[in-house]
Design an enzyme around this catalytic site. Sequence first.
Site, mmCIF file in Angstrom:
data_model
loop_
_atom_site.group_PDB
_atom_site.id
_atom_site.type_symbol
_atom_site.label_atom_id
_atom_site.label_comp_id
_atom_site.label_asym_id
_atom_site.label_seq_id
_atom_site.Cartn_x
_atom_site.Cartn_y
_atom_site.Cartn_z
ATOM 1 N N SER A 116 23.045 -10.519 -26.911
ATOM 2 C CA SER A 116 23.624 -9.625 -27.918
ATOM 3 C C SER A 116 24.126 -8.309 -27.339
ATOM 4 O O SER A 116 24.081 -7.278 -28.009
ATOM 5 C CB SER A 116 22.625 -9.387 -29.063
ATOM 6 N N GLU B 131 17.964 -12.811 -19.576
ATOM 7 C CA GLU B 131 18.368 -13.018 -20.964
ATOM 8 C C GLU B 131 17.147 -13.384 -21.808
ATOM 9 O O GLU B 131 16.746 -14.552 -21.862
ATOM 10 C CB GLU B 131 19.389 -14.157 -21.057
ATOM 11 N N LYS C 193 30.404 -20.492 -23.952
ATOM 12 C CA LYS C 193 29.646 -21.596 -24.564
ATOM 13 C C LYS C 193 30.626 -22.687 -25.020
ATOM 14 O O LYS C 193 31.632 -22.902 -24.349
ATOM 15 C CB LYS C 193 28.761 -21.076 -25.692
ATOM 16 N N GLU D 96 20.074 -22.091 -23.479
ATOM 17 C CA GLU D 96 20.507 -23.201 -24.341
ATOM 18 C C GLU D 96 20.424 -24.527 -23.591
ATOM 19 O O GLU D 96 20.117 -25.570 -24.178
ATOM 20 C CB GLU D 96 21.933 -22.930 -24.863
ATOM 21 N N ASN E 78 30.407 -15.642 -21.298
ATOM 22 C CA ASN E 78 29.915 -17.023 -21.388
ATOM 23 C C ASN E 78 30.422 -17.555 -22.723
ATOM 24 O O ASN E 78 29.876 -17.225 -23.769
ATOM 25 C CB ASN E 78 28.383 -17.042 -21.328
ATOM 26 N N HIS F 113 21.035 -21.619 -18.261
ATOM 27 C CA HIS F 113 21.094 -20.862 -19.513
ATOM 28 C C HIS F 113 20.009 -21.379 -20.465
ATOM 29 O O HIS F 113 19.701 -22.574 -20.470
ATOM 30 C CB HIS F 113 22.482 -21.017 -20.149
ATOM 31 N N GLY G 182 22.351 -14.473 -29.067
ATOM 32 C CA GLY G 182 23.071 -14.911 -30.261
ATOM 33 C C GLY G 182 22.388 -14.512 -31.558
ATOM 34 O O GLY G 182 22.751 -14.988 -32.631
HETATM 35 P P1 PGA Z 1 25.122 -13.481 -26.826
HETATM 36 O O1 PGA Z 1 24.900 -14.615 -25.704
HETATM 37 O O2 PGA Z 1 25.829 -12.344 -26.128
HETATM 38 O O3 PGA Z 1 25.990 -14.138 -27.868
HETATM 39 O O4 PGA Z 1 23.794 -13.087 -27.324
HETATM 40 C C1 PGA Z 1 24.528 -14.263 -24.408
HETATM 41 C C2 PGA Z 1 24.377 -15.504 -23.593
HETATM 42 O O5 PGA Z 1 23.977 -16.531 -24.156
HETATM 43 O O6 PGA Z 1 24.655 -15.510 -22.383
#
Ligand code: PGA
Length: 255
Positions: free
Chosen positions: A216, A170, A15, A100, A13, A98, A176
């Site tokens: 992460s 998640e 982003k 976000e 992903n 997601h 992140g």
């Molecule tokens: P990350 O993001 O691996 O940077 O923690 C995962 C995601 O948002 O799908």
Amino acid sequence: MNKALRKAVIAGNWKMNKTPNEAKALIEEMKPLVKDASCDVALCVPFIDIPAAIEAAKGSNIKIGAENVHFKSSGAYTGEVSAEMLKEAGVEYVVIGHSERRTYFGETDQTVNLRSLAALNAGLKAIICVGETLEQRELGYTETLLKYQTKMALTNVTKEQLKNVIIAYEPVWAIGTGVTATADQADEGNGYVRAAIAEAYGEDVAQSVTIQYGGSMNAGNADELVAKENVDGGLIGGASLKAPDFAKIVAAASK
Ligand code: PGA
């Protein structure tokens, strides 16, 4: 082991990262590193990168996905992109709901459901994200919330359509942040999602659904996470922007 019934999927992903030229370069770098994968490999990229990404991935085992989709097929929705548009462009996967998008763009369980239905009706594979905040976890609501989010997202999704559904568990506190859920926490969260699917569609169906962990996940911890019974691959943010790291995660899910 039921895990063997399911195809592991490692999906990046990106982003809001990478221009079209950078996308092309990164995919060229990844192609030889992931070519022997036995899991499915997808990269979900910004809308503007989709044509370049599809061109770069042509002839390889990398599938291209989008990071969002609107629920209407056309109309006065400035700035939005429909499932039909994505399908025609050659997109195979789309990330929906997601955290976000839920946090910054007003995504709700209802709109996640509508977007999922639109994606599935257009023949796309939906990667639907669910997850609890740290506060919700500390209050003891993780199981209730994950089951609720899962069932809400799948409202009116048929058993047949479920074959094109991937759920990504998640935990919001792990995205992140560099704080990964322990392998046991990931397995437990994914287990709650699977239990919710079993309640809605039956145990046999639930055993066939791919459920990823995301938050992460990286080259160092992927082995332990994807080895868990309920963890069928991952949704990878930061580590999907570095070809060698992403390739290591793909290799972990290919064992
Ligand atoms: P990350 O993001 O691996 O940077 O923690 C995962 C995601 O948002 O799908």
